[in-house]
Each structure stands twice: as structure tokens, then as C-alpha cells.
Design an enzyme around this catalytic site. Structure first.
Site, PDB file in Angstrom:
ATOM      1  N   GLU A 131       0.861  -1.193   0.000  1.00 54.46           N
ATOM      2  CA  GLU A 131       0.000   0.000   0.000  1.00 54.46           C
ATOM      3  C   GLU A 131       0.894   1.238   0.000  1.00 54.46           C
ATOM      4  O   GLU A 131       1.203   1.804   1.031  1.00 54.46           O
ATOM      5  CB  GLU A 131      -0.934  -0.006   1.212  1.00 54.46           C
ATOM      6  CG  GLU A 131      -1.992   1.074   1.152  1.00 54.46           C
ATOM      7  CD  GLU A 131      -2.831   1.152   2.411  1.00 54.46           C
ATOM      8  OE1 GLU A 131      -3.681   2.060   2.473  1.00 54.46           O
ATOM      9  OE2 GLU A 131      -2.649   0.326   3.316  1.00 54.46           O
ATOM     10  N   HIS A 197      -5.767   6.239  -2.027  1.00 57.95           N
ATOM     11  CA  HIS A 197      -4.968   7.383  -1.576  1.00 57.95           C
ATOM     12  C   HIS A 197      -4.719   8.318  -2.755  1.00 57.95           C
ATOM     13  O   HIS A 197      -3.578   8.663  -3.069  1.00 57.95           O
ATOM     14  CB  HIS A 197      -3.667   6.910  -0.931  1.00 57.95           C
ATOM     15  CG  HIS A 197      -3.871   6.278   0.407  1.00 57.95           C
ATOM     16  ND1 HIS A 197      -3.952   7.009   1.568  1.00 57.95           N
ATOM     17  CD2 HIS A 197      -4.028   4.980   0.753  1.00 57.95           C
ATOM     18  CE1 HIS A 197      -4.146   6.186   2.582  1.00 57.95           C
ATOM     19  NE2 HIS A 197      -4.209   4.950   2.116  1.00 57.95           N
ATOM     20  N   ARG A 229     -21.055  17.171  -9.670  1.00 61.72           N
ATOM     21  CA  ARG A 229     -20.488  17.356 -11.010  1.00 61.72           C
ATOM     22  C   ARG A 229     -19.195  16.574 -11.232  1.00 61.72           C
ATOM     23  O   ARG A 229     -18.556  16.738 -12.270  1.00 61.72           O
ATOM     24  CB  ARG A 229     -20.240  18.849 -11.277  1.00 61.72           C
ATOM     25  CG  ARG A 229     -21.531  19.653 -11.364  1.00 61.72           C
ATOM     26  CD  ARG A 229     -21.266  21.098 -11.757  1.00 61.72           C
ATOM     27  NE  ARG A 229     -22.520  21.833 -11.851  1.00 61.72           N
ATOM     28  CZ  ARG A 229     -23.088  22.485 -10.843  1.00 61.72           C
ATOM     29  NH1 ARG A 229     -22.499  22.482  -9.665  1.00 61.72           N
ATOM     30  NH2 ARG A 229     -24.230  23.127 -11.005  1.00 61.72           N
ATOM     31  N   GLY A 251     -17.813   1.246  11.587  1.00 67.37           N
ATOM     32  CA  GLY A 251     -18.692   2.319  12.025  1.00 67.37           C
ATOM     33  C   GLY A 251     -18.004   3.655  12.185  1.00 67.37           C
ATOM     34  O   GLY A 251     -18.670   4.664  12.438  1.00 67.37           O
ATOM     35  N   ASP A 277      -8.168  -3.537   7.666  1.00 69.04           N
ATOM     36  CA  ASP A 277      -7.139  -2.493   7.767  1.00 69.04           C
ATOM     37  C   ASP A 277      -6.560  -2.492   9.178  1.00 69.04           C
ATOM     38  O   ASP A 277      -6.202  -1.443   9.728  1.00 69.04           O
ATOM     39  CB  ASP A 277      -7.707  -1.126   7.395  1.00 69.04           C
ATOM     40  CG  ASP A 277      -6.631  -0.119   7.008  1.00 69.04           C
ATOM     41  OD1 ASP A 277      -5.503  -0.547   6.700  1.00 69.04           O
ATOM     42  OD2 ASP A 277      -6.907   1.096   7.021  1.00 69.04           O
ATOM     43  N   GLY A 312      -5.517   3.420  10.262  1.00 67.56           N
ATOM     44  CA  GLY A 312      -5.897   2.015  10.235  1.00 67.56           C
ATOM     45  C   GLY A 312      -7.095   1.792  11.133  1.00 67.56           C
ATOM     46  O   GLY A 312      -7.776   2.747  11.556  1.00 67.56           O
TER      47      GLY A 312
END
Length: 393
Positions: A131, A197, A229, A251, A277, A312
Site C-alpha cells: 500500500e 490514496h 459534477r 462504524g 485495515d 488504520g
């Protein structure tokens, strides 16, 4: 495991339907069949799943740490082994050890560890998710901006050389730092290219999908949002059937109503699948830890930098499944598929995510209240909840 075994007495979810009065028959770490219980060979060893649900094991494509270990801080086989073991306690039978943006030296160490872990067949290790560091500073999230940089020819050559040597491979990139031609080369080498990202526009996303990108990293988080848009990466990912999307169901990262809207809006065949994550806190009582020289704090189910930026997640996969099942109202089978089948499909892993003949014998025993009784990887019990009694003969 070489001896033939049968998982009996349970209610089996095979990835499509729940079936009863059937036995899951295993041999050499694979599923042989789901057969009527009365047809079992005489004398076959049994795993008693009476009053339990037999479920496919969970697959987590974005795991930064667990068991007190953060992969960035311990990019070793021992670190991978600890992370996999920690998440097995919460139903994850296959995971992608995820390296967050770091120095080239840490990146090289992580790849070397992944190659060795794959060679050793560390239980639960599926491969690596790189990542970064080729992301956008504008959507850095918790990634250290001083370490984010464009992809060079040397970076590309290093990644292509490592492809296929450490199991499954995902890399999260941003169009701001990686060209469509570089993305196409990564896909050709065997990487699942995930967009994340990034502050990119939807029109740019289309160019990367054409180049072979097939995933979006932690939907809604650290990416361009959908507006009236401009669809951004969020809108493009939901509208494109060629993109699968990871979703953190804690959440905090996404409002529950937004999750429900996204699930209704997502165009297939690409699906939304669950990711944790997760950081090093899973399975521990840690209250803080360090990431690339910065302190991360754990409080109230959240992990944050000093400025409050989410860093995370502090959640395991079983908790994600329970969240979408109980909080969002998804049927249990669909919630399980989001944590297993859809993730397997997103990375082209044909041997996992379902319970069927020829599949890996990665499965869970869940109690009627959906708590975890036991975790099996390749037909071997790697975790058993204390106080649950014997689950294998």
C-alpha cells in the site's frame, strides 16, 4: 493433514446456501465433498460441529498487523507468522500482510519476508499488499508524506522481479504517482492493481481500469469523493463493474447509512468485500504504537494520530461480519461472503472463499450466537476457543 476427516452435525454454509444433515469431507488439506451424513464411510474420523455453523474461513486483503506486531516495524517471517496467528483467533484463515508507505529498505525487507513466508507455507499467509509509497500526498491519510513518491523505472523493475514469488500480490497506487503504462506492466506481472490514496477524477480512473486496475482500496477513505459534477474515485468504483472495493465496517471509517447506499449502488461483477485495515492492536491490550516515527493512539475502538486522523482500524474480521449482519441488516450468508468469497474473487483466488469439492479446507465453526468456536486452515485446527470443549475427535 493426510487422514480423511468428516465435519459432522453442523449447519454448513457453502458460499451459496445453508445445508443440514450433510458432512464436510476433508483429505490432504482439501475438501473432497459435501455428502449426506448417512453416507459416510465406516470408521471415518469426525469433527463434531453439532449445533454450530460451518462457514468458509475469512479472507482479509488488508492487514497491517496483529498480535502486537506491525508489519512495517517487523517485516520478517516471524512478524508475518504472529500476524496470521493473531487474526486466526477471529476467523481469518487467509490474509494479505500489508506494508504501509515506508522507506525502500523496509519495502525490500517486506518482500524478502513475503517470499520466505510463501516458501514456508506459513498458515494463513496469502501474500503481500504493498500500500504505497506511490500515492498522492493530497490523500495521504496516515501515510507519512515525506515517504510518498512517484514510481521510478527502478521501483517498477523491483516489483516486477518479485511478482509471483510471495504468493498473491496487491499494490495500491495513485494515478498522481503511477502512469497507466506502469500500472499495465504491474498487472501483466501478476499484481492486482488497486486505486487508492488519490484525489483523481473519474475520467482518469477509467484510463487505469482500461490498463487493468481492478480494485479500490478502503472505499470512501483517502480518495476523491462523489459530488454532483464529479464522480471521483468513489463514484467511479461504484459505477464500474470491473472494480472490486474493500470496505472497513467498523462504524468509524464509513457511516452505516453510507455503507447501505454503497452496497445497493455497487455495479457488478466487481463486489464490495470486507477488509479490516487492522493494526498491531488486534488480540492485545496495546494502547499505542509507533508507525514511521509517529505515535498512534488507541481509544474507543479508534486508532488515530495526534491530530485525530484515522490510522488504520482496531477491528477484526468477525466483528466486521457481525457489523454488516446486525447493524446493516444483511443476511448472514451475504455477510460471510463479503468476508470470504468476494475477497477471493477480487484477487482471482479460485481455491478459497467457498466450501466445495476441490477447495482448500479453510473453515470456521461458529456458535449459534456467531461467536467463534474454532478456526481450521488446510483442515488443521489452528485456534480453538477456550472453554468450548473438544471440537475434533
Amino acid at each position: 493433514m493426510s487422514a480423511t476427516l468428516a465435519v459432522t452435525g453442523g449447519r454448513i454454509f457453502d458460499g451459496s446456501t445453508f445445508v443440514e444433515d450433510r458432512a464436510l469431507i476433508l483429505e490432504d488439506g482439501r475438501i473432497v465433498a459435501i455428502a449426506p451424513a448417512h453416507q459416510l464411510p465406516a470408521g471415518i474420523a469426525e469433527i463434531d460441529a453439532t449445533n454450530r455453523i460451518v462457514s468458509p474461513g475469512f479472507i482479509d486483503l488488508q492487514v497491517n498487523g496483529g498480535g502486537g506486531v506491525l508489519f512495517n516495524n517487523d517485516p520478517t517471517v516471524a512478524g508475518i507468522r504472529t500476524i496470521c496467528s493473531a487474526h486466526a483467533r477471529f476467523g481469518t484463515t487467509a490474509l494479505m500482510a500489508t506494508l504501509i508507505t515506508d522507506t525502500p529498505e523496509v519495502g525490500a525487507a517486506a518482500i524478502s519476508a513475503g517470499i520466505e513466508a510463501h516458501r514456508l507455507r506459513v498458515p494463513g499467509f496469502l501474500g503481500l499488499h504493498l500500500e504505497g509509497p506511490h500515492l498522492s500526498v493530497a490523500r495521504k491519510g496516515t501515510h507519512d508524506p515525506s515517504l510518498i513518491r512517484p514510481m521510478t523505472d527502478t521501483d517498477l523493475a523491483r516489483m516486477v522481479d518479485a511478482a509471483g514469488r510471495f504468493g498473491k500480490a496487491i499494490t495500491t497506487i495513485a494515478p498522481e504517482s503511477v502512469s497507466p503504462e506502469q500500472a499495465a506492466r504491474l498487472v501483466e506481472a501478476g499484481y492486482v492493481v488497486s486505486l487508492g490514496h488519490t484525489d483523481t477524477k473519474a475520467s482518469t480512473v477509467a484510463a487505469y481500469v482500461a490498463a487493468g486496475a481492478s480494485m479500490a482500496t478502503h472505499l470512501f477513505n483517502a480518495m476523491s469523493q462523489m459530488a454532483n459534477r464529479e464522480a471521483g474515485l468513489v463514484g467511479a468504483a461504484l459505477a464500474s463493474g470491473r472494480l472490486s472495493c474493500g470496505m472497513i465496517a467498523d462504524g468509524f471509517h464509513i457511516d452505516p447509512t453510507v455503507m447501505q447506499v454503497a452496497l445497493r449502488a455497487k455495479q457488478g461483477p466487481g463486489r464490495i468485500f470486507l477488509v479490516t485495515d487492522a493494526m498491531s492492536t488486534i488480540g492485545t491490550d496495546q494502547t499505542s504504537f509507533e508507525l514511521t516515527g509517529r505515535q498512534i493512539y488507541r481509544k474507543g475502538g479508534r486508532l488515530t494520530l495526534t491530530d485525530g486522523t484515522l490510522a488504520g482500524a482496531d477491528i477484526d474480521m468477525l466483528s466486521c461480519v457481525l457489523f454488516v449482519h446486525k447493524r446493516l441488516g444483511l443476511p448472514l450468508g451475504e455477510a460471510i461472503n463479503m468476508a470470504s468469497l468476494y475477497a477471493a474473487q477480487a484477487i482471482g483466488c479460485a481455491s478459497k472463499g467457498q466450501l466445495a469439492a476441490g477447495m482448500d479446507a479453510d473453515f470456521l465453526l461458529l456458535e449459534s450466537d456467531l461467536s467463534l468456536a474454532a478456526t481450521y486452515i488446510g483442515g488443521t485446527c489452528v485456534y480453538r476457543q477456550s472453554g468450548q470443549g473438544q471440537v475434533a475427535s
